[in-house]
Write a protein that holds these residues in place. Structure first.
Motif, PDB file in Angstrom:
ATOM      1  N   MET A   1     -11.093 -33.903 -21.681  1.00  0.00           N
ATOM      2  CA  MET A   1     -12.342 -34.630 -21.882  1.00  0.00           C
ATOM      3  C   MET A   1     -12.058 -35.812 -22.816  1.00  0.00           C
ATOM      4  SD  MET A   1     -14.776 -34.955 -24.404  1.00  0.00           S
ATOM      5  CE  MET A   1     -16.221 -35.935 -24.300  1.00  0.00           C
ATOM      6  N   TYR A   2     -12.297 -37.016 -22.324  1.00  0.00           N
ATOM      7  CA  TYR A   2     -12.028 -38.223 -23.120  1.00  0.00           C
ATOM      8  C   TYR A   2     -13.335 -38.818 -23.628  1.00  0.00           C
ATOM      9  CZ  TYR A   2      -7.286 -38.338 -21.199  1.00  0.00           C
ATOM     10  OH  TYR A   2      -6.001 -38.032 -20.849  1.00  0.00           O
ATOM     11  N   ILE A   3     -13.339 -39.127 -24.911  1.00  0.00           N
ATOM     12  CA  ILE A   3     -14.534 -39.745 -25.499  1.00  0.00           C
ATOM     13  C   ILE A   3     -14.140 -41.046 -26.196  1.00  0.00           C
ATOM     14  CG2 ILE A   3     -14.425 -38.428 -27.687  1.00  0.00           C
ATOM     15  CD1 ILE A   3     -17.498 -38.105 -27.463  1.00  0.00           C
ATOM     16  N   LEU A   4     -14.923 -42.087 -25.955  1.00  0.00           N
ATOM     17  CA  LEU A   4     -14.728 -43.359 -26.652  1.00  0.00           C
ATOM     18  C   LEU A   4     -15.770 -43.410 -27.764  1.00  0.00           C
ATOM     19  CD1 LEU A   4     -13.746 -46.424 -26.843  1.00  0.00           C
ATOM     20  CD2 LEU A   4     -15.707 -46.922 -25.367  1.00  0.00           C
ATOM     21  N   ALA A   5     -15.337 -43.769 -28.978  1.00  0.00           N
ATOM     22  CA  ALA A   5     -16.282 -43.842 -30.101  1.00  0.00           C
ATOM     23  C   ALA A   5     -16.327 -45.265 -30.638  1.00  0.00           C
ATOM     24  CB  ALA A   5     -15.859 -42.881 -31.204  1.00  0.00           C
ATOM     25  N   ILE A   6     -17.519 -45.673 -31.032  1.00  0.00           N
ATOM     26  CA  ILE A   6     -17.711 -47.034 -31.540  1.00  0.00           C
ATOM     27  C   ILE A   6     -18.439 -46.991 -32.876  1.00  0.00           C
ATOM     28  CG2 ILE A   6     -18.952 -49.200 -31.093  1.00  0.00           C
ATOM     29  CD1 ILE A   6     -18.418 -48.617 -28.092  1.00  0.00           C
ATOM     30  N   GLU A   7     -17.903 -47.737 -33.837  1.00  0.00           N
ATOM     31  CA  GLU A   7     -18.515 -47.809 -35.181  1.00  0.00           C
ATOM     32  C   GLU A   7     -18.719 -49.293 -35.528  1.00  0.00           C
ATOM     33  OE1 GLU A   7     -19.631 -46.309 -38.022  1.00  0.00           O
ATOM     34  OE2 GLU A   7     -19.367 -48.136 -39.172  1.00  0.00           O
ATOM     35  N   SER A   8     -19.959 -49.645 -35.898  1.00  0.00           N
ATOM     36  CA  SER A   8     -20.227 -51.047 -36.278  1.00  0.00           C
ATOM     37  C   SER A   8     -21.353 -51.115 -37.305  1.00  0.00           C
ATOM     38  CB  SER A   8     -20.622 -51.857 -35.030  1.00  0.00           C
ATOM     39  OG  SER A   8     -21.941 -51.523 -34.629  1.00  0.00           O
ATOM     40  N   SER A   9     -21.389 -50.147 -38.246  1.00  0.00           N
ATOM     41  CA  SER A   9     -22.566 -50.081 -39.119  1.00  0.00           C
ATOM     42  C   SER A   9     -22.575 -51.120 -40.233  1.00  0.00           C
ATOM     43  CB  SER A   9     -22.676 -48.688 -39.736  1.00  0.00           C
ATOM     44  OG  SER A   9     -21.571 -48.446 -40.564  1.00  0.00           O
ATOM     45  N   CYS A  10     -21.387 -51.626 -40.608  1.00  0.00           N
ATOM     46  CA  CYS A  10     -21.361 -52.584 -41.724  1.00  0.00           C
ATOM     47  C   CYS A  10     -20.454 -53.767 -41.376  1.00  0.00           C
ATOM     48  CB  CYS A  10     -20.929 -51.866 -43.001  1.00  0.00           C
ATOM     49  SG  CYS A  10     -21.141 -52.865 -44.466  1.00  0.00           S
ATOM     50  N   ASP A  11     -19.270 -53.827 -41.948  1.00  0.00           N
ATOM     51  CA  ASP A  11     -18.420 -54.989 -41.694  1.00  0.00           C
ATOM     52  C   ASP A  11     -17.070 -54.620 -41.079  1.00  0.00           C
ATOM     53  OD1 ASP A  11     -17.577 -53.745 -43.977  1.00  0.00           O
ATOM     54  OD2 ASP A  11     -17.045 -55.579 -45.026  1.00  0.00           O
ATOM     55  N   ASP A  12     -16.969 -53.442 -40.483  1.00  0.00           N
ATOM     56  CA  ASP A  12     -15.755 -53.073 -39.746  1.00  0.00           C
ATOM     57  C   ASP A  12     -16.153 -52.775 -38.308  1.00  0.00           C
ATOM     58  OD1 ASP A  12     -13.672 -52.936 -41.837  1.00  0.00           O
ATOM     59  OD2 ASP A  12     -14.947 -51.356 -42.654  1.00  0.00           O
ATOM     60  N   THR A  13     -15.447 -53.421 -37.373  1.00  0.00           N
ATOM     61  CA  THR A  13     -15.676 -53.094 -35.963  1.00  0.00           C
ATOM     62  C   THR A  13     -14.570 -52.138 -35.576  1.00  0.00           C
ATOM     63  OG1 THR A  13     -16.150 -55.454 -35.715  1.00  0.00           O
ATOM     64  CG2 THR A  13     -16.200 -54.115 -33.702  1.00  0.00           C
ATOM     65  N   SER A  14     -14.938 -50.925 -35.156  1.00  0.00           N
ATOM     66  CA  SER A  14     -13.894 -49.935 -34.894  1.00  0.00           C
ATOM     67  C   SER A  14     -14.168 -49.177 -33.604  1.00  0.00           C
ATOM     68  CB  SER A  14     -13.819 -48.969 -36.083  1.00  0.00           C
ATOM     69  OG  SER A  14     -12.733 -48.082 -35.949  1.00  0.00           O
ATOM     70  N   ALA A  15     -13.092 -48.854 -32.891  1.00  0.00           N
ATOM     71  CA  ALA A  15     -13.201 -48.048 -31.668  1.00  0.00           C
ATOM     72  C   ALA A  15     -12.076 -47.023 -31.673  1.00  0.00           C
ATOM     73  CB  ALA A  15     -13.111 -48.932 -30.431  1.00  0.00           C
ATOM     74  N   ALA A  16     -12.374 -45.838 -31.160  1.00  0.00           N
ATOM     75  CA  ALA A  16     -11.373 -44.764 -31.111  1.00  0.00           C
ATOM     76  C   ALA A  16     -11.504 -44.024 -29.791  1.00  0.00           C
ATOM     77  CB  ALA A  16     -11.589 -43.793 -32.274  1.00  0.00           C
ATOM     78  N   VAL A  17     -10.404 -43.396 -29.377  1.00  0.00           N
ATOM     79  CA  VAL A  17     -10.444 -42.543 -28.188  1.00  0.00           C
ATOM     80  C   VAL A  17      -9.896 -41.175 -28.580  1.00  0.00           C
ATOM     81  CG1 VAL A  17      -9.551 -42.163 -25.857  1.00  0.00           C
ATOM     82  CG2 VAL A  17     -10.204 -44.466 -26.567  1.00  0.00           C
ATOM     83  N   LEU A  18     -10.594 -40.115 -28.163  1.00  0.00           N
ATOM     84  CA  LEU A  18     -10.156 -38.741 -28.422  1.00  0.00           C
ATOM     85  C   LEU A  18     -10.022 -37.999 -27.103  1.00  0.00           C
ATOM     86  CD1 LEU A  18     -12.105 -39.613 -30.972  1.00  0.00           C
ATOM     87  CD2 LEU A  18     -11.978 -37.205 -31.519  1.00  0.00           C
ATOM     88  N   ARG A  19      -9.014 -37.124 -27.028  1.00  0.00           N
ATOM     89  CA  ARG A  19      -8.911 -36.232 -25.861  1.00  0.00           C
ATOM     90  C   ARG A  19      -9.099 -34.798 -26.349  1.00  0.00           C
ATOM     91  NH1 ARG A  19      -3.536 -36.783 -23.585  1.00  0.00           N
ATOM     92  NH2 ARG A  19      -3.019 -35.440 -25.318  1.00  0.00           N
ATOM     93  N   ASP A  20     -10.111 -34.125 -25.870  1.00  0.00           N
ATOM     94  CA  ASP A  20     -10.443 -32.758 -26.299  1.00  0.00           C
ATOM     95  C   ASP A  20     -10.432 -32.624 -27.824  1.00  0.00           C
ATOM     96  OD1 ASP A  20     -10.647 -31.994 -23.643  1.00  0.00           O
ATOM     97  OD2 ASP A  20      -8.505 -31.545 -23.506  1.00  0.00           O
ATOM     98  N   GLY A  21     -11.002 -33.605 -28.492  1.00  0.00           N
ATOM     99  CA  GLY A  21     -11.119 -33.547 -29.949  1.00  0.00           C
ATOM    100  C   GLY A  21      -9.877 -33.982 -30.705  1.00  0.00           C
ATOM    101  N   ILE A  22      -8.824 -34.371 -29.990  1.00  0.00           N
ATOM    102  CA  ILE A  22      -7.599 -34.852 -30.663  1.00  0.00           C
ATOM    103  C   ILE A  22      -7.591 -36.388 -30.588  1.00  0.00           C
ATOM    104  CG2 ILE A  22      -5.067 -34.781 -30.700  1.00  0.00           C
ATOM    105  CD1 ILE A  22      -6.166 -31.992 -31.060  1.00  0.00           C
ATOM    106  N   LEU A  23      -7.319 -37.023 -31.721  1.00  0.00           N
ATOM    107  CA  LEU A  23      -7.372 -38.481 -31.774  1.00  0.00           C
ATOM    108  C   LEU A  23      -6.174 -39.111 -31.065  1.00  0.00           C
ATOM    109  CD1 LEU A  23      -8.992 -40.861 -33.128  1.00  0.00           C
ATOM    110  CD2 LEU A  23      -7.294 -40.749 -34.955  1.00  0.00           C
ATOM    111  N   LEU A  24      -6.465 -40.038 -30.152  1.00  0.00           N
ATOM    112  CA  LEU A  24      -5.380 -40.750 -29.461  1.00  0.00           C
ATOM    113  C   LEU A  24      -5.215 -42.168 -29.988  1.00  0.00           C
ATOM    114  CD1 LEU A  24      -6.057 -39.757 -25.719  1.00  0.00           C
ATOM    115  CD2 LEU A  24      -4.510 -38.671 -27.349  1.00  0.00           C
TER     116      LEU A  24
END
Ligand code: KG4
Length: 335
Positions: free
Chosen positions: A1-24
Motif C-alpha cells: 500500500m503506497y501513500i503520498l503525504a503532503i505538508e505545507s502548513s508553514c514555510d516548508d513544502t514537503s512530500a513523502a512516500v511510504l510503503r506499508d508504513g515504511i518511509l521510502l
C-alpha cells in the motif's frame, strides 16, 4: 500500500512516500525568502509553496522508485498553520487524489509531530514508543505536554499560556540582531558559552502549563541595562547569552515534564517539534534517561522540523482505520 503525504502548513513544502508504513522518500523545499524579513511572511510562503509543490511531489515519487499510478492514497496536512500555505497543499492533494481516483486522508499537523516517532525507515526499525507515552511538543507555535494513549487518543495535559518556546528563542535572537530563525543560531552559539553566566526569570504557574513571555521580557530588559554600560555587550557576550537563555528554556521545559512523569507514572518520554533539534534539550533528555530511568525517544534531526514523513505515518494509521477525508473538507488555521 503506497501513500503520498503532503505538508505545507508553514514555510516548508514537503512530500513523502511510504510503503506499508515504511518511509521510502521524504523531500523538503525550505523557503529562504523569509530570512530578509526576520519571520515568515504568509503571502510569500503561499507563493513559494505554489512554486515548490509540483517539483517536490515529483521528486518524492521518483525517489521512492514508483510512479503515481502505484499510489493508493494521498495524506495531507489540513491544519493548523498559515491558511494561505495550507490551501496550496490541501488543494493540490485534493486535485491529485481526485485525478487518480484514490482516497484522501487529512492529518492534524500537531498529531503528525507527536507520531513522528513511528516513522520507520526500514522493516528492522523497531524503536517506537509503547502506549501510553508522554510527548513534549515544542515548536515555533506550540509548547505542550501530550499524553498519547493511542494513535487517535491524545490528551494535552499542559500547554503554554502565552508564547511558545521556539517563539521565545526566535524573539530573543531577533533582539540580539542574530537573524532568523533564531533557534539554530542560539543552539550553535550556546555550545561555546557558559550556561550559568546570566539568570533570567522563570515562570511560576500551576500544573503542567508553560509561560515564556516573562522570560522574553526579562531577557530584553536585562540586555537593555547591559547595553547602557557597554554598547558592544552583545558582540562580547553572545555565546554566554545564548547558553544562559537556552539553559533557562530547557530548565523550564524539563521541570514540568519531570512533574508530569512523576504524577502519571509514565516513564516513556518523547520530544517532538522544531525545538527538539536543540542540542541542549536533547542532552537534557539523555541526562534524565540516565538519572531517572526514562525510556526516551528523540527524533532524527530531519523529523524535528516540518516534514511530510510524519504526515505520511499519521495518514497511514488513519488509512488503516478507513478514516478518509471528503473532497469538501476545508483547511483550518487553528485547532
Ligand atoms: O516545528 P517547527 O519547524 O515549525 C513550527 O513551529 O511550525 O519549529 C520551528 C521552531 C522555530 O522557533 C525555530 O527557531 C526552532 O523551532 N528551532 C530550534 C532549533 N531548530 C529549530 N530551536 C532551538 N534549537 C534548534 N536547534
Amino acid at each position: 500500500m503506497y501513500i503520498l503525504a503532503i505538508e505545507s502548513s508553514c514555510d516548508d513544502t514537503s512530500a513523502a512516500v511510504l510503503r506499508d508504513g515504511i518511509l521510502l522518500s521524504n523531500v523538503t523545499a525550505s523557503q529562504a525568502v523569509h530570512e530578509a524579513y526576520g519571520g515568515v511572511v504568509p503571502e510569500l510562503a503561499s507563493r513559494a509553496h505554489q512554486q515548490n509543490i509540483v517539483p517536490v511531489v515529483d521528486q518524492a515519487i521518483k525517489r521512492a522508485g514508483i510512479t503515481k499510478a502505484d499510489l493508493n492514497a494521498v495524506a495531507f496536512t489540513r491544519g493548523p498553520g498559515l491558511m494561505g500555505s495550507l490551501l496550496v497543499g490541501v488543494s493540490f492533494a485534493k486535485g491529485f487524489a481526485r485525478s487518480l481516483g484514490i482516497p484522501m486522508v487529512d492529518v492534524n499537523h500537531l498529531q503528525g509531530h507527536v507520531l513522528a516517532h513511528f516513522i520507520r525507515e526500514s522493516e528492522d526499525d523497531h524503536d517506537q514508543p509503547e502506549f501510553p507515552y508522554l510527548c513534549l511538543l515544542v515548536s515555533g507555535g506550540n509548547s505542550q505536554i501530550v499524553k498519547v494513549n493511542s494513535y487517535k487518543d491524545m490528551e494535552i495535559i499542559g500547554q503554554t499560556i502565552d508564547d511558545a518556546a521556539g517563539e521565545a528563542i526566535d524573539k530573543c535572537s531577533k533582539v540580539m540582531g542574530l537573524g532568523y530563525p533564531g533557534g539554530p543560531i542560539i543552539d550553535r552559539l550556546a555550545r561555546q558559552g557558559n550556561p550559568d553566566a546570566y539568570q533570567f526569570s522563570k515562570p511560576n504557574i500551576p500544573g503542567y502549563d508553560y509561560s515564556f513571555s516573562g522570560l522574553k521580557t526579562s531577557f530584553l530588559y536585562n540586555l537593555r541595562d547591559w547595553l547602557k554600560d557597554d554598547p558592544d555587550f552583545i558582540e562580547h557576550h553572545k555565546e554566554d547569552l545564548a547558553a544562559s537563555l537556552e539553559k533557562t528554556i530547557v530548565d523550564i521545559l524539563m521541570k514540568k515534564l519531570r512533574q508530569a512523569v512523576k504524577d502519571t507514572g509514565i516513564n516513556q518520554v518523547a520530544v517532538a517539534g522544531g525545538v527538539s533539534a536543540n542540542n541542549g534539550l536533547r542532552n537534557a533528555f539523555k541526562d534524565h534517561a540516565k538519572r531517572y530511568g526514562w525510556k526516551i525517544f528523540i527524533p532524527k534531526f530531519s523529523y524535528t522540523t516540518d516534514n511530510a514523513a510524519m504526515i505520511g505515518i499519521t495518514g497511514y494509521f488513519k488509512y488503516l482505520d478507513k478514516d478518509f477525508a471528503s473532497i469538501d473538507l476545508p483547511a483550518y488555521a487553528r485547532v
